[in-house]
Design a protein around this motif. Sequence first.
Motif, PDB file in Angstrom:
ATOM      1  N   ALA A 132       0.836  -1.200   0.000  1.00 52.13           N
ATOM      2  CA  ALA A 132       0.000   0.000   0.000  1.00 52.13           C
ATOM      3  C   ALA A 132       0.872   1.252   0.000  1.00 52.13           C
ATOM      4  CB  ALA A 132      -0.911   0.007   1.219  1.00 52.13           C
ATOM      5  N   MET A 133       0.422   2.236  -0.750  1.00 52.45           N
ATOM      6  CA  MET A 133       1.142   3.508  -0.822  1.00 52.45           C
ATOM      7  C   MET A 133       1.011   4.264   0.493  1.00 52.45           C
ATOM      8  SD  MET A 133       2.393   4.049  -3.921  1.00 52.45           S
ATOM      9  CE  MET A 133       2.590   5.802  -3.859  1.00 52.45           C
ATOM     10  N   SER A 134       2.047   5.013   0.805  1.00 53.60           N
ATOM     11  CA  SER A 134       1.988   5.955   1.917  1.00 53.60           C
ATOM     12  C   SER A 134       2.824   7.164   1.522  1.00 53.60           C
ATOM     13  CB  SER A 134       2.526   5.332   3.212  1.00 53.60           C
ATOM     14  OG  SER A 134       3.900   5.063   3.103  1.00 53.60           O
ATOM     15  N   VAL A 139      -4.792   9.780   7.296  1.00 51.33           N
ATOM     16  CA  VAL A 139      -5.232   9.115   6.067  1.00 51.33           C
ATOM     17  C   VAL A 139      -5.864  10.177   5.189  1.00 51.33           C
ATOM     18  CG1 VAL A 139      -6.822   7.418   5.071  1.00 51.33           C
ATOM     19  CG2 VAL A 139      -5.620   6.880   7.178  1.00 51.33           C
ATOM     20  N   ILE A 140      -5.490  10.190   3.931  1.00 53.85           N
ATOM     21  CA  ILE A 140      -6.089  11.096   2.956  1.00 53.85           C
ATOM     22  C   ILE A 140      -7.034  10.263   2.096  1.00 53.85           C
ATOM     23  CG2 ILE A 140      -5.671  12.629   0.992  1.00 53.85           C
ATOM     24  CD1 ILE A 140      -2.832  13.056   2.127  1.00 53.85           C
ATOM     25  N   THR A 141      -8.250  10.766   1.914  1.00 54.56           N
ATOM     26  CA  THR A 141      -9.217  10.076   1.063  1.00 54.56           C
ATOM     27  C   THR A 141      -9.482  10.911  -0.184  1.00 54.56           C
ATOM     28  OG1 THR A 141     -11.148  11.120   2.065  1.00 54.56           O
ATOM     29  CG2 THR A 141     -10.334   9.084   3.103  1.00 54.56           C
ATOM     30  N   ARG A 142     -10.173  10.307  -1.133  1.00 57.77           N
ATOM     31  CA  ARG A 142     -10.539  11.054  -2.342  1.00 57.77           C
ATOM     32  C   ARG A 142     -11.370  12.273  -1.987  1.00 57.77           C
ATOM     33  NH1 ARG A 142     -12.845   7.036  -6.819  1.00 57.77           N
ATOM     34  NH2 ARG A 142     -13.067   5.549  -5.141  1.00 57.77           N
ATOM     35  N   LYS A 143     -12.231  12.120  -0.992  1.00 51.66           N
ATOM     36  CA  LYS A 143     -13.088  13.228  -0.563  1.00 51.66           C
ATOM     37  C   LYS A 143     -12.251  14.430  -0.115  1.00 51.66           C
ATOM     38  CE  LYS A 143     -17.312  12.889   1.836  1.00 51.66           C
ATOM     39  NZ  LYS A 143     -18.048  12.382   2.999  1.00 51.66           N
ATOM     40  N   HIS A 163      -7.779   5.691  -0.697  1.00 48.70           N
ATOM     41  CA  HIS A 163      -7.204   6.291   0.500  1.00 48.70           C
ATOM     42  C   HIS A 163      -5.698   6.115   0.476  1.00 48.70           C
ATOM     43  CE1 HIS A 163      -8.190   2.143   1.504  1.00 48.70           C
ATOM     44  NE2 HIS A 163      -9.438   2.477   1.523  1.00 48.70           N
ATOM     45  N   LEU A 164      -5.031   7.016   1.171  1.00 49.99           N
ATOM     46  CA  LEU A 164      -3.573   7.043   1.190  1.00 49.99           C
ATOM     47  C   LEU A 164      -3.133   7.323   2.623  1.00 49.99           C
ATOM     48  CD1 LEU A 164      -0.996   7.084  -0.633  1.00 49.99           C
ATOM     49  CD2 LEU A 164      -1.360   9.531  -0.884  1.00 49.99           C
ATOM     50  N   THR A 165      -2.294   6.457   3.160  1.00 53.55           N
ATOM     51  CA  THR A 165      -1.836   6.608   4.540  1.00 53.55           C
ATOM     52  C   THR A 165      -0.719   7.646   4.599  1.00 53.55           C
ATOM     53  OG1 THR A 165      -2.378   4.293   4.945  1.00 53.55           O
ATOM     54  CG2 THR A 165      -0.930   5.353   6.532  1.00 53.55           C
ATOM     55  N   ILE A 183      -0.772  11.335  -7.574  1.00 55.57           N
ATOM     56  CA  ILE A 183      -0.752   9.913  -7.194  1.00 55.57           C
ATOM     57  C   ILE A 183      -2.174   9.358  -7.145  1.00 55.57           C
ATOM     58  CG2 ILE A 183      -0.308   8.339  -5.256  1.00 55.57           C
ATOM     59  CD1 ILE A 183       2.227   9.962  -4.685  1.00 55.57           C
ATOM     60  N   PHE A 184      -3.081  10.097  -6.509  1.00 54.50           N
ATOM     61  CA  PHE A 184      -4.474   9.653  -6.430  1.00 54.50           C
ATOM     62  C   PHE A 184      -5.071   9.459  -7.816  1.00 54.50           C
ATOM     63  CE2 PHE A 184      -4.965  10.148  -1.948  1.00 54.50           C
ATOM     64  CZ  PHE A 184      -6.143   9.513  -1.643  1.00 54.50           C
ATOM     65  N   ARG A 185      -4.878  10.442  -8.673  1.00 57.15           N
ATOM     66  CA  ARG A 185      -5.472  10.403 -10.021  1.00 57.15           C
ATOM     67  C   ARG A 185      -4.895   9.278 -10.874  1.00 57.15           C
ATOM     68  NH1 ARG A 185      -9.381  14.093 -12.072  1.00 57.15           N
ATOM     69  NH2 ARG A 185      -8.388  13.468 -13.970  1.00 57.15           N
ATOM     70  N   THR A 186      -3.584   9.130 -10.874  1.00 56.84           N
ATOM     71  CA  THR A 186      -2.962   8.155 -11.766  1.00 56.84           C
ATOM     72  C   THR A 186      -3.105   6.722 -11.263  1.00 56.84           C
ATOM     73  OG1 THR A 186      -0.817   8.560 -10.743  1.00 56.84           O
ATOM     74  CG2 THR A 186      -1.302   9.750 -12.773  1.00 56.84           C
ATOM     75  N   LEU A 187      -3.130   6.527  -9.945  1.00 57.26           N
ATOM     76  CA  LEU A 187      -3.240   5.174  -9.405  1.00 57.26           C
ATOM     77  C   LEU A 187      -4.665   4.780  -9.036  1.00 57.26           C
ATOM     78  CD1 LEU A 187      -0.052   5.007  -7.143  1.00 57.26           C
ATOM     79  CD2 LEU A 187      -0.357   4.176  -9.487  1.00 57.26           C
ATOM     80  N   GLY A 188      -5.596   5.719  -9.117  1.00 56.10           N
ATOM     81  CA  GLY A 188      -6.989   5.417  -8.794  1.00 56.10           C
ATOM     82  C   GLY A 188      -7.192   4.996  -7.350  1.00 56.10           C
TER      83      GLY A 188
END
Length: 175
Positions: free
Chosen positions: A117-119, A153-157, A140-142, A132-137
Amino acid sequence: VRVLHLKESIASLARLLASTRHGGFPVVCRPKPDHAEVFQGTIKRLELCTLLENEHIFEPETNDEPFSSSPPLCYEKITVEKLPNLSRLTMLLNRYTTDPRYQQLFINLEPYINKSAMSVQADFSLQRTYIIFRTLGLRHLTVVDPQNRVVGVITRKDLMPFPLEERLRLQLAPQ
């Protein structure tokens, strides 16, 4: 941030799922008794729910000994698109949170976590995080500190344009 441990109590896992709507959770472990808990990977809510429907993988607490008595669920069983019976899950969560014997039962999450998992570091660029969010779809990101401890944690929202612009405006506005 709500984190899970590699060895998690069934009752606490059920309480967490019943009280939150989060789609995924960071998983942490303490590499040595005197060390802080560090990020190991993530696990999705759907996978946790699937695990809780398989009582045969629950085990009594074994201090620091590794789990070994039951083989992990196969990949096909754990990677479901959606839960087949939501009312059954609700009933199970209720039973697991109220029945005291589930306080003494644990589940080994290690075979099921996404260890790749990405962090990102806490001071990572917002622009790069968005890319990173856009290209990897991602969903959530830790966020971790320099010692790899989970700090958020960062979410799409969180990265939606209007709320993001508002938060940035408030942050950059003179006090």
